[in-house]
Design a protein around this motif. Structure first.
Motif, PDB file in Angstrom:
ATOM      1  N   LEU A  42      16.547 -27.161  -0.314  1.00 25.33           N
ATOM      2  CA  LEU A  42      16.912 -25.894  -0.401  1.00 25.33           C
ATOM      3  C   LEU A  42      15.990 -24.910  -0.531  1.00 25.33           C
ATOM      4  O   LEU A  42      15.009 -25.145  -1.387  1.00 25.33           O
ATOM      5  CB  LEU A  42      17.904 -25.792  -1.753  1.00 25.33           C
ATOM      6  N   GLN A  81      17.665 -16.448  -8.946  1.00 20.01           N
ATOM      7  CA  GLN A  81      17.002 -16.977  -7.589  1.00 20.01           C
ATOM      8  C   GLN A  81      18.477 -17.025  -6.679  1.00 20.01           C
ATOM      9  O   GLN A  81      19.530 -17.500  -7.044  1.00 20.01           O
ATOM     10  CB  GLN A  81      16.480 -18.472  -7.837  1.00 20.01           C
ATOM     11  N   PHE A  87      19.912 -18.863  -3.343  1.00 18.03           N
ATOM     12  CA  PHE A  87      19.708 -20.199  -2.468  1.00 18.03           C
ATOM     13  C   PHE A  87      20.265 -19.980  -1.198  1.00 18.03           C
ATOM     14  O   PHE A  87      21.539 -19.288  -0.695  1.00 18.03           O
ATOM     15  CB  PHE A  87      20.476 -21.240  -3.057  1.00 18.03           C
ATOM     16  N   GLY A  88      19.657 -20.488  -0.115  1.00 19.27           N
ATOM     17  CA  GLY A  88      20.079 -20.798   1.170  1.00 19.27           C
ATOM     18  C   GLY A  88      21.072 -21.741   1.461  1.00 19.27           C
ATOM     19  O   GLY A  88      21.539 -22.503   0.427  1.00 19.27           O
ATOM     20  N   PRO A  89      21.686 -22.114   2.382  1.00 24.51           N
ATOM     21  CA  PRO A  89      22.541 -23.136   2.565  1.00 24.51           C
ATOM     22  C   PRO A  89      22.036 -24.562   2.728  1.00 24.51           C
ATOM     23  O   PRO A  89      22.639 -25.549   2.462  1.00 24.51           O
ATOM     24  CB  PRO A  89      23.290 -22.851   3.860  1.00 24.51           C
ATOM     25  N   GLY A  90      20.698 -24.859   2.616  1.00 31.10           N
ATOM     26  CA  GLY A  90      20.443 -26.006   2.792  1.00 31.10           C
ATOM     27  C   GLY A  90      19.999 -26.766   3.991  1.00 31.10           C
ATOM     28  O   GLY A  90      20.722 -26.307   4.978  1.00 31.10           O
TER      29      GLY A  90
END
Lengths: 111, 113
Positions: free
Chosen positions: B90, B102, B104-107
């Motif tokens: 992530l 923060q 987060f991106g989708p991973g």
């Protein structure tokens, strides 16, 4: 090191009931806490946060309670819906520089 | 739309190969982070960057490398020295390093066989 843990790894609730997810932390100097929701295969989404100078904060259908005496954090979800099914985890930080994340509780909402 | 993108979503590699995971953000955030997520464990910090051309090791940096040549990009290379690279990775960003929130991106799910 830091220790952030959850009391229950899984939780099942009936649709419409309230859900309570718990989190214990070990650093008494932590001053900021966040709850995240993570759906399968996706990145965590911010739900709600609380600073250590508060003991309760409410959002839309969610409430976070902070008990600094016993270093315990809880997330309450009102009228739980099927879309609430996900893994929920808490995170804590002392300075904002580094977060420590719990392992997560998997919430399943039964229609 | 503003946000963080990670690509690819799934990545498969043979043991011994280096692999680079992409992370891009258009939020104009200064700070970026890489975390690793394993089943039954909380997110663990691999590397973070406070600003362009700067990055610091997190708790589990061994076997990983990063670069931060552009504000919007923070690629992570998983090297062959990483003993257990299979995991969900992530990427996150925040306005500044000591800014608490923060995003987060989708991973990226990396599988090494």
């Amino acid at each position: 090191g830091e220790s952030v843990g959850l009391h229950l790894p899984t939780l099942s609730v009936q649709e419409g009931d309230n859900s309570i997810i718990n989190c214990a932390y070990s650093n008494s100097a932590s001053d900021y806490f966040i709850w995240y929701k993570q759906e399968s295969g996706k990145g965590p989404q911010f739900i709600i946060d609380i600073r250590s100078n508060m003991d309760k904060r409410q959002g839309q259908r969610v409430t976070v309670l902070l008990n600094k005496t016993v270093k315990h954090l809880s997330l309450q979800i009102a009228a739980t819906q099927p879309g609430d099914s996900a893994v929920y985890f808490c995170a804590e930080t002392e300075t904002g520089n580094q977060f420590y994340f719990g392992t997560g509780t998997s919430l399943t909402v039964i229609p | 739309d503003g946000g963080i993108t990670q690509s690819p979503k799934y990545l498969f590699r043979k043991e011994g190969q280096n692999v680079t995971l992409s992370c891009e953000q258009n939020l104009n955030h200064d700070a970026m982070y890489w975390y690793r997520q394993d089943p039954g464990q909380g997110l663990r910090l691999i590397y973070y960057s406070q600003i362009v051309n700067d990055f610091q090791k997190g708790d589990i940096a061994e076997g990983y490398s990063v670069s931060r040549e552009k504000k919007e990009s923070f690629p992570l290379t998983v090297t062959s020295a990483q003993k257990n690279p299979t995991a969900f990775y992530l990427c996150a960003s925040s306005i500044a390093y000591n800014n608490y929130e923060q995003y987060f991106g989708p991973g990226t799910r990396l599988t090494v066989t």
